[in-house]
Scaffold this motif. Structure first.
Motif, mmCIF file in Angstrom:
data_model
loop_
_atom_site.group_PDB
_atom_site.id
_atom_site.type_symbol
_atom_site.label_atom_id
_atom_site.label_comp_id
_atom_site.label_asym_id
_atom_site.label_seq_id
_atom_site.Cartn_x
_atom_site.Cartn_y
_atom_site.Cartn_z
ATOM 1 N N ALA A 1 63.087 38.681 31.826
ATOM 2 C CA ALA A 1 64.522 38.458 31.688
ATOM 3 C C ALA A 1 64.816 36.968 31.526
ATOM 4 O O ALA A 1 63.920 36.127 31.598
ATOM 5 C CB ALA A 1 65.254 39.023 32.903
ATOM 6 N N ASP A 2 66.086 36.661 31.311
ATOM 7 C CA ASP A 2 66.590 35.293 31.157
ATOM 8 C C ASP A 2 65.948 34.552 29.990
ATOM 9 O O ASP A 2 65.247 33.551 30.146
ATOM 10 C CB ASP A 2 66.421 34.476 32.436
ATOM 11 C CG ASP A 2 67.263 33.195 32.383
ATOM 12 O OD1 ASP A 2 68.059 33.036 31.438
ATOM 13 O OD2 ASP A 2 67.127 32.349 33.290
ATOM 14 N N ASN A 3 66.204 35.050 28.786
ATOM 15 C CA ASN A 3 65.867 34.329 27.564
ATOM 16 C C ASN A 3 67.165 33.780 26.976
ATOM 17 O O ASN A 3 68.232 34.349 27.155
ATOM 18 C CB ASN A 3 65.174 35.263 26.568
ATOM 19 C CG ASN A 3 63.864 35.785 27.112
ATOM 20 O OD1 ASN A 3 62.849 35.128 27.066
ATOM 21 N ND2 ASN A 3 63.898 36.999 27.661
ATOM 22 N N ARG A 4 67.054 32.668 26.269
ATOM 23 C CA ARG A 4 68.234 32.044 25.683
ATOM 24 C C ARG A 4 68.077 31.951 24.173
ATOM 25 O O ARG A 4 66.982 32.140 23.636
ATOM 26 C CB ARG A 4 68.434 30.643 26.266
ATOM 27 C CG ARG A 4 68.912 30.654 27.743
ATOM 28 C CD ARG A 4 67.753 30.539 28.718
ATOM 29 N NE ARG A 4 68.132 30.639 30.122
ATOM 30 C CZ ARG A 4 68.395 29.597 30.891
ATOM 31 N NH1 ARG A 4 68.362 28.371 30.398
ATOM 32 N NH2 ARG A 4 68.702 29.770 32.150
ATOM 33 N N ALA A 5 69.175 31.658 23.472
ATOM 34 C CA ALA A 5 69.156 31.577 22.009
ATOM 35 C C ALA A 5 68.159 30.536 21.529
ATOM 36 O O ALA A 5 67.535 30.692 20.473
ATOM 37 C CB ALA A 5 70.549 31.264 21.481
ATOM 38 N N LYS A 6 67.982 29.466 22.312
ATOM 39 C CA LYS A 6 67.018 28.428 21.977
ATOM 40 C C LYS A 6 66.146 28.162 23.199
ATOM 41 O O LYS A 6 66.601 28.232 24.328
ATOM 42 C CB LYS A 6 67.722 27.141 21.557
ATOM 43 C CG LYS A 6 68.531 27.262 20.273
ATOM 44 C CD LYS A 6 69.171 25.928 19.910
ATOM 45 C CE LYS A 6 69.970 26.037 18.612
ATOM 46 N NZ LYS A 6 70.607 24.747 18.233
ATOM 47 N N GLY A 7 64.874 27.853 22.932
ATOM 48 C CA GLY A 7 63.986 27.433 24.009
ATOM 49 C C GLY A 7 63.130 28.513 24.629
ATOM 50 O O GLY A 7 62.474 28.269 25.638
ATOM 51 N N SER A 8 63.087 29.723 24.044
ATOM 52 C CA SER A 8 62.204 30.776 24.552
ATOM 53 C C SER A 8 61.031 30.961 23.586
ATOM 54 O O SER A 8 61.248 31.271 22.409
ATOM 55 C CB SER A 8 62.958 32.098 24.704
ATOM 56 O OG SER A 8 63.946 32.009 25.711
ATOM 57 N N THR A 9 59.817 30.778 24.082
ATOM 58 C CA THR A 9 58.610 30.909 23.264
ATOM 59 C C THR A 9 57.718 31.992 23.850
ATOM 60 O O THR A 9 57.449 32.005 25.056
ATOM 61 C CB THR A 9 57.837 29.583 23.207
ATOM 62 O OG1 THR A 9 58.682 28.561 22.663
ATOM 63 C CG2 THR A 9 56.595 29.715 22.339
ATOM 64 N N LEU A 10 57.249 32.895 23.013
ATOM 65 C CA LEU A 10 56.398 34.003 23.423
ATOM 66 C C LEU A 10 54.954 33.704 23.032
ATOM 67 O O LEU A 10 54.678 33.330 21.894
ATOM 68 C CB LEU A 10 56.871 35.276 22.746
ATOM 69 C CG LEU A 10 56.205 36.601 23.129
ATOM 70 C CD1 LEU A 10 56.462 36.923 24.594
ATOM 71 C CD2 LEU A 10 56.713 37.712 22.229
ATOM 72 N N SER A 11 54.035 33.837 23.985
ATOM 73 C CA SER A 11 52.604 33.661 23.712
ATOM 74 C C SER A 11 51.886 34.966 23.987
ATOM 75 O O SER A 11 52.047 35.559 25.061
ATOM 76 C CB SER A 11 52.007 32.551 24.582
ATOM 77 O OG SER A 11 52.448 31.281 24.166
ATOM 78 N N LEU A 12 51.087 35.423 23.027
ATOM 79 C CA LEU A 12 50.348 36.676 23.140
ATOM 80 C C LEU A 12 48.885 36.414 22.832
ATOM 81 O O LEU A 12 48.560 35.683 21.894
ATOM 82 C CB LEU A 12 50.901 37.720 22.158
ATOM 83 C CG LEU A 12 52.389 38.046 22.289
ATOM 84 C CD1 LEU A 12 52.866 38.837 21.082
ATOM 85 C CD2 LEU A 12 52.644 38.825 23.579
ATOM 86 N N ILE A 13 47.976 37.020 23.612
ATOM 87 C CA ILE A 13 46.545 36.831 23.383
ATOM 88 C C ILE A 13 45.830 38.169 23.433
ATOM 89 O O ILE A 13 46.112 39.012 24.298
ATOM 90 C CB ILE A 13 45.917 35.856 24.407
ATOM 91 C CG1 ILE A 13 44.390 35.835 24.228
ATOM 92 C CG2 ILE A 13 46.311 36.197 25.825
ATOM 93 C CD1 ILE A 13 43.652 34.887 25.111
ATOM 94 N N ALA A 14 44.917 38.361 22.479
ATOM 95 C CA ALA A 14 44.041 39.530 22.449
ATOM 96 C C ALA A 14 42.613 39.054 22.718
ATOM 97 O O ALA A 14 41.938 38.606 21.793
ATOM 98 C CB ALA A 14 44.131 40.233 21.096
ATOM 99 N N PRO A 15 42.142 39.096 23.964
ATOM 100 C CA PRO A 15 40.814 38.550 24.265
ATOM 101 C C PRO A 15 39.674 39.362 23.675
ATOM 102 O O PRO A 15 38.587 38.835 23.469
ATOM 103 C CB PRO A 15 40.775 38.562 25.799
ATOM 104 C CG PRO A 15 41.764 39.595 26.194
ATOM 105 C CD PRO A 15 42.836 39.575 25.168
ATOM 106 N N GLY A 16 39.918 40.646 23.402
ATOM 107 C CA GLY A 16 38.884 41.478 22.815
ATOM 108 C C GLY A 16 39.214 41.824 21.381
ATOM 109 O O GLY A 16 39.236 40.964 20.504
ATOM 110 N N ALA A 17 39.507 43.097 21.133
ATOM 111 C CA ALA A 17 39.845 43.550 19.787
ATOM 112 C C ALA A 17 41.264 43.145 19.400
ATOM 113 O O ALA A 17 42.111 42.881 20.250
ATOM 114 C CB ALA A 17 39.706 45.073 19.709
#
Length: 499
Positions: A385-401
């Protein structure tokens, strides 16, 4: 993070409390038929606990509460949620405050799919106890985000409020002279909880009777200053919190005189391999802190998953962690313009460890700190929760497949239309993207991440704001939001009474 083995009776009781009693069938000709697979059902009750957000009169705290739409039977039922102030309850080491006023507004969602917001000001804002049932329970997520304009801990501090449990590890705590670290213990139940707080340094256990048997009253919260548990300052510590009786939520507020501060959440359960997602691309300092709680030493291989693949940090390819001791490695400006995630794996024997990162952005007097603990995979669905119009960055990692996920940006608390987007995360890489924003956004919004196909994906969200030249930021990981529970198909077997 409770690793206590439940008895069969306790397990059945817990499932009944969360999901209702499983339907039973009479014994008969089908008694020898293969057992049916467990049903995955929405939870019917959720609890979250938020610690007192401020030790500064300059603290301004925002609460954002959100339940994602779940569909199915759980979404067809009416629901309600409430967030109420905790009592203050002091134990032998708690510097409990007096009875305090409620926040100016309490973030109570009225329906799934739309966030609710609230706020509090100053150092006397209380801890908050939350419960939700029915349609508002599955995946209910509350974030508290605090801005401190100046002084120790200035910057942005964020925390996803947690469910009660009995066992927590916090690698990355400190009693250094520039740090003011408190462990906040919050009890949601009608009976007092008894809690032990144990510190582990580079040489092992730090003996302290003061941290034993801390009393946390019913519906109360106790902050404990870590420096009162030891006579010696330690730069890198692991904190182990266990409840002898009752349940609590626990989180560490870490404030530095020069480097700002943030919340240090509990790390994922001890495991031989760990994922720490979402190191910002402009990190100027990264410190890894790890602890081996078992009887064996751990030798860990350190890898950085970048946007193009895995690399080994120069001069820091391995870390030796002695049994019962805290180890640390300064990894420097690790990411160098390319956001990444840290992967820890055994070099030889598999030994469970816990770990977290302290990450610093900025230079000179304009530096800010955040903490990223090792986390579980996204699982069925993760919510922040608590995302804003500016300044929210999503990081996703797939360590395997390689894995594909769907990310949904909810409506805003004051308006907007939800939108979804799919992302493919290549094997062994970190994908860092600006969080999608709902159409016509007004107010804060929430993100949900759901697997679509492929391998396991881990994630985190960074929230940042520029404050008088200081790159204020906070990072929240994205473990499964536990919106569903597995309920086994049960049947009546009267033959056991004859055995």
């Amino acid at each position: 993070m409770n690793r206590t083995t439940l008895s069969l009776i306790a397990a059945v009781t817990a499932l009944a409390a969360v999901t209702g009693f499983a339907a039973t069938t009479s014994g008969g000709a089908d008694d020898d038929a293969p057992a049916k697979a467990a049903a995955l059902l929405p939870v019917e009750r959720s609890s979250v606990l938020c610690p007192s957000p401020g030790l500064s009169d300059l603290a301004e705290t925002a609460y954002t509460s959100y339940t994602p739409p779940s569909g199915g039977s759980g979404a067809d039922k009416a629901g309600k949620a409430q967030l109420v102030p905790a009592e203050s309850g002091s134990g032998s080491t708690g510097s409990g405050k007096g009875r305090t006023k409620k926040p100016k507004a309490v973030a109570v969602p009225k329906e799934p799919g739309t966030p609710a917001t609230g706020e509090a000001s100053g150092a006397d804002a209380p801890a908050v106890l939350g419960t939700a049932d029915g349609a508002l329970a599955p995946g209910w997520t509350v974030q508290q985000t605090t801005e401190v304009a100046a002084g120790t801990g200035r910057g942005l501090a964020g925390l996803t409020c947690s469910a009660p449990d009995t066992d927590f590890y916090f690698p990355g705590a400190s009693t250094a002279k520039d740090r003011s670290d408190y462990i906040h213990l919050t009890n949601p139940d009608d009976e007092a909880a008894v809690v032990d707080v144990q510190l582990y340094g580079p040489d092992g256990t730090i003996k302290s009777e003061v941290g034993e048997g801390i009393q946390v009253g019913p519906h109360a919260s106790v902050p404990v200053l870590l420096s009162t548990l030891t006579d010696k300052p330690y730069t890198n510590l692991t904190l182990h919190v266990t409840a002898r009786s009752g349940r609590i939520a626990a989180a560490v507020s870490a404030a530095d005189d020069k480097l700002g501060g943030d919340w240090l959440p509990a790390a994922a359960d001890p495991a031989p391999s760990l994922v720490i997602p979402g190191i910002p691309k402009d990190a100027t300092s990264v410190r890894l802190v790890a602890f081996a709680p078992g009887q064996d030493d751990a030798d860990l291989k350190i890898q950085l998953a970048t946007s193009t693949g895995r690399i080994v940090p120069a001069g820091n390819d391995t870390l030796h962690v002695k049994s019962g001791m805290t180890a640390a490695a300064d990894l420097g400006a690790l990411t160098r313009g390319d956001a990444g995630s840290l992967l820890l794996s055994p070099t030889d024997a598999s030994v469970p460890v816990v770990a977290a990162l302290r990450v610093v952005r900025g230079k000179g007097a304009d530096q800010e700190t955040a903490f990223i603990p090792a986390t579980r995979e996204i699982g069925a669905r993760a919510t922040v929760a608590d995302n804003r119009a500016k300044g929210s960055t999503l990081s996703l990692i797939a360590p395997g497949a390689t894995g594909k996920v769907k990310v949904t940006a909810s409506a805003g608390a004051e308006g907007g239309t939800a939108t979804s987007k799919e992302y493919t995360v290549k094997a062994g890489t970190t994908l860092s993207v600006p969080a999608p924003v709902p159409d016509g956004l007004k107010g804060a919004y929430a993100l949900t991440v759901e697997p679509v196909s492929g391998g396991k994906v881990y994630g985190s969200r960074m929230l940042e704001e520029k404050k008088d030249g200081v790159p204020a930021f906070t990072v929240q990981t994205l473990p499964d939001d536990r919106g569903t529970v597995s309920v086994p198909d049960s049947g009546e077997d009267l033959s056991i009474l004859q055995k």
